[in-house]
Write a protein that holds these residues in place. Structure first.
Motif, short mmCIF file in Angstrom:
data_model
loop_
_atom_site.label_atom_id
_atom_site.label_comp_id
_atom_site.label_asym_id
_atom_site.label_seq_id
_atom_site.Cartn_x
_atom_site.Cartn_y
_atom_site.Cartn_z
N GLN A 239 -0.77 6.09 1.39
CA GLN A 239 -1.27 4.75 1.11
C GLN A 239 -0.23 3.91 0.37
O GLN A 239 -0.04 2.73 0.68
CB GLN A 239 -2.56 4.85 0.27
CG GLN A 239 -3.75 5.38 1.05
CD GLN A 239 -4.96 5.62 0.16
OE1 GLN A 239 -4.84 6.29 -0.88
NE2 GLN A 239 -6.10 5.09 0.55
N VAL A 240 0.45 4.52 -0.60
CA VAL A 240 1.49 3.80 -1.33
C VAL A 240 2.63 3.41 -0.39
O VAL A 240 3.13 2.28 -0.44
CB VAL A 240 2.02 4.66 -2.50
CG1 VAL A 240 3.25 4.01 -3.13
CG2 VAL A 240 0.93 4.85 -3.55
N ALA A 241 3.00 4.33 0.49
CA ALA A 241 4.06 4.06 1.45
C ALA A 241 3.69 2.88 2.35
O ALA A 241 4.53 2.00 2.64
CB ALA A 241 4.35 5.30 2.29
N ALA A 242 2.45 2.83 2.81
CA ALA A 242 2.00 1.75 3.68
C ALA A 242 2.01 0.41 2.94
O ALA A 242 2.41 -0.63 3.50
CB ALA A 242 0.61 2.05 4.22
N LYS A 243 1.56 0.41 1.69
CA LYS A 243 1.59 -0.81 0.89
C LYS A 243 3.02 -1.30 0.69
O LYS A 243 3.31 -2.50 0.83
CB LYS A 243 0.93 -0.55 -0.48
CG LYS A 243 -0.58 -0.43 -0.45
CD LYS A 243 -1.11 -0.03 -1.81
CE LYS A 243 -2.63 -0.10 -1.88
NZ LYS A 243 -3.14 -1.48 -1.87
N LEU A 244 3.91 -0.38 0.37
CA LEU A 244 5.32 -0.72 0.18
C LEU A 244 5.91 -1.32 1.44
O LEU A 244 6.60 -2.35 1.40
CB LEU A 244 6.10 0.53 -0.24
CG LEU A 244 7.61 0.35 -0.41
CD1 LEU A 244 7.91 -0.50 -1.64
CD2 LEU A 244 8.30 1.72 -0.52
N LEU A 245 5.66 -0.68 2.57
CA LEU A 245 6.21 -1.15 3.83
C LEU A 245 5.63 -2.50 4.23
O LEU A 245 6.36 -3.39 4.69
CB LEU A 245 5.98 -0.12 4.93
CG LEU A 245 6.47 -0.52 6.32
CD1 LEU A 245 7.96 -0.86 6.30
CD2 LEU A 245 6.20 0.60 7.33
N ARG A 246 4.33 -2.68 4.05
CA ARG A 246 3.70 -3.95 4.44
C ARG A 246 4.32 -5.11 3.66
O ARG A 246 4.67 -6.15 4.23
CB ARG A 246 2.19 -3.87 4.17
CG ARG A 246 1.43 -5.11 4.59
CD ARG A 246 -0.06 -4.84 4.75
NE ARG A 246 -0.62 -4.10 3.63
CZ ARG A 246 -1.13 -2.86 3.73
NH1 ARG A 246 -1.15 -2.23 4.89
NH2 ARG A 246 -1.63 -2.26 2.67
N ALA A 247 4.51 -4.93 2.36
CA ALA A 247 5.09 -5.99 1.53
C ALA A 247 6.57 -6.20 1.87
O ALA A 247 7.07 -7.33 1.87
CB ALA A 247 4.94 -5.63 0.06
N THR A 248 7.26 -5.10 2.19
CA THR A 248 8.68 -5.20 2.52
C THR A 248 8.90 -5.96 3.83
O THR A 248 9.79 -6.81 3.93
CB THR A 248 9.32 -3.80 2.60
OG1 THR A 248 9.19 -3.13 1.34
CG2 THR A 248 10.78 -3.87 2.98
N ILE A 249 8.10 -5.66 4.84
CA ILE A 249 8.21 -6.39 6.11
C ILE A 249 7.91 -7.87 5.90
O ILE A 249 8.60 -8.74 6.44
CB ILE A 249 7.25 -5.79 7.16
CG1 ILE A 249 7.75 -4.40 7.60
CG2 ILE A 249 7.13 -6.71 8.37
CD1 ILE A 249 6.81 -3.67 8.53
N LYS A 250 6.92 -8.16 5.07
CA LYS A 250 6.61 -9.56 4.76
C LYS A 250 7.81 -10.22 4.08
O LYS A 250 8.16 -11.38 4.39
CB LYS A 250 5.38 -9.63 3.84
CG LYS A 250 4.86 -11.04 3.60
CD LYS A 250 3.57 -11.03 2.79
CE LYS A 250 3.04 -12.45 2.58
NZ LYS A 250 1.78 -12.45 1.78
N GLY A 251 8.45 -9.49 3.19
CA GLY A 251 9.64 -10.01 2.52
C GLY A 251 10.78 -10.26 3.48
O GLY A 251 11.47 -11.28 3.40
#
Length: 352
Positions: A239-251
Motif C-alpha cells: 500500500q505504501v509503495a502504491a501511494k508513493l508511486l501514484r504521487a510520483t507519477i503525478k509529480g
C-alpha cells in the motif's frame, strides 16, 4: 461555544493526521538534479503529503542505490535496469515496481576529429566509463560488436582500454580518452560547456546501436513489499509503495508539462550540483537543458499511451535477452524481479 470546540477538535485531528504521515526514504541514483524532477515536484506540491507520506529524497553520488535499499537504509530507490538485474543475480532480493524513463539516454561522445561515428570505430581506443554498475551500457555496446575491454580481467589483450572516471567529463575529456560516457541530459551539456560545441562532437547513442537498456526505474525489496505493517503505520508495504508511486507519477506528469516551474523547484534542492560538474553553463541553464532532455525519456513508449510508470513486457524481455546473450546475465531473472501489482494499485489500470 460548541462550534469552537468542534473546530478545535477537528484541527487537532488534522494535526495528528499530519503528524502520523508515514516516513518513507527514497534513494536517488545521483545528486539532486532535474533527472529526479518528478520526485521534487511531488514533494513541493504536496502530492506525497496528500497520500499520507512523509518522503525523504536521499542523494548518493557515484555509489549504487542497490546497497542502501537492500540493507534497509532506504525503503525505495531509483536505478537502471541492468544494475537491478545484476543485483538479483547476486542474490539481492530487489524488485522492480515502476519504469519511469521509457528510453535510454546513454551515449558515447567524442571529438569529430577522432572519427568515431559507429561502435566499430572504438577498436583500439580509450573509452571513459563510470563505476558502480554504471559501466554496463558501455560493456553491452562493446560486447554486441564483438569487442572486449580492460574491465574484463580474464582478457589479456582487450579491444578497448576502459578508463573509469567519477562522472565529471572534464577529468578525462578529451585528453585522456577518445570517447567518453555521457547522458543526453547531463554530461553532453557539460562537455558543450567545456568549450566543445555540438557541431564539433560525435554523439553515439547506444539505443540507436542496438543497446536500449532501460534506465531510471523505481524499486524496493521483497521484504518491504511483504511487510504487513510498514513502520507501524497500519499500512502494508504494498500500500505504501502504491501511494508513493501514484504521487510520483503525478509529480512527473506535472514536471514534464510545466518544465520551467519544475526547474525552479529543482534549483531549490540541488545546491552546488545545479551546474553539473565540468560545465560552464549557469545552474538554471544546465537544469533547463536537463529537464528538456529528461522529458523526452519520460514521455515515450507506454507514457504516450497513458501508462506512465509501466514496464512494457516486450521491452523488458528484449533487455533480458540482450544481457543474457552478452553474458552480463548468466540466466534470465526469476519472475520475482518485476512486480506489476504496485503499478496496478497506484494507477487503477491493468498490466497487459
Amino acid at each position: 461555544m460548541k462550534k469552537a470546540i468542534l473546530f478545535a477538535l477537528a484541527a487537532a485531528t488534522f494535526a495528528n493526521a499530519r503528524a502520523a504521515d508515514v516516513p518513507v526514504k527514497v534513494q536517488l541514483k545521483w545528486f539532486p538534479q532535474a533527472q529526479f524532477a518528478g520526485f521534487f515536484v511531488a514533494q513541493a506540491k504536496g502530492y506525497y503529503k496528500a497520500e499520507g507520506l512523509d518522503v525523504s529524497l536521499l542523494p548518493i553520488g557515484d555509489q549504487s542505490p542497490i546497497q542502501t535499499v537492500a540493507t534497509g537504509t532506504a525503503d525505495f530507490g531509483t536505478t537502471w535496469i541492468t544494475d537491478l538485474l545484476t543485483a538479483r543475480q547476486q542474490g539481492l532480493p530487489v524488485v522492480h515496481i515502476a519504469q519511469l524513463f521509457q528510453k535510454s539516454g546513454y551515449t558515447l561522445v567524442s571529438l569529430k576529429t577522432k572519427n568515431i561515428s559507429k561502435p566499430a570505430d572504438l577498436m583500439g581506443k580509450r573509452v571513459g566509463v563510470w563505476p558502480s554498475g554504471n559501466e554496463y551500457p558501455a560493456v553491452a555496446l562493446l560486447k554486441r560488436n564483438n569487442m572486449t575491454s580492460s574491465l574484463d580481467s580474464t582478457v589479456s589483450n582487450p579491444s578497448v582500454q576502459a578508463v573509469t572516471y567519477p562522472f565529471d567529463p572534464s577529468l578525462v575529456f578529451p585528453d585522456k580518452v577518445d570517447a567518453v560516457s555521457a547522458m543526453t541530459y547531463n554530461e553532453v551539456n557539460q562537455i558543450v560547456g567545456l568549450g566543445y560545441p555540438l557541431d564539433k562532437l560525435n554523439v553515439m547513442n547506444a539505443a540507436d546501436n542496438g543497446v536500449n537498456l532501460l534506465e531510471d526505474l523505481m524499486f524496493t525489496t521483497q521484504k518491504v513489499l511483504d511487510t504487513k505493517n510498514f513502520k507501524g503505520s497500519g499500512l502494508s508495504g504494498q500500500q505504501v509503495a502504491a501511494k508513493l508511486l501514484r504521487a510520483t507519477i503525478k509529480g512527473w506528469n506535472y514536471a514534464v508539462a510545466n518544465q520551467k516551474e519544475a526547474v525552479n523547484i529543482v534549483l531549490v534542492n540541488c545546491g552546488n550540483t545545479c551546474k553539473g560538474s565540468g560545465t560552464r553553463a549557469s545552474a538554471a541553464g544546465h537544469q533547463t537543458w536537463q529537464m528538456a532532455e529528461i522529458a523526452k525519456l519520460y514521455k515515450a513508449g507506454p507514457t504516450l499511451k497513458g501508462m506512465a510508470g509501466y514496464l512494457d513486457p516486450a521491452t523488458y524481455q528484449a533487455n533480458v535477452r540482450l544481457l543474457t546473450d552478452l553474458g552480463i546475465l548468466k540466466s534470465a531473472p526469476s519472475a520475482g524481479a518485476v512486480t506489476y501489482s504496485v503499478w496496478e494499485a497506484a494507477t487503477g489500470k491493468k498490466a497487459k
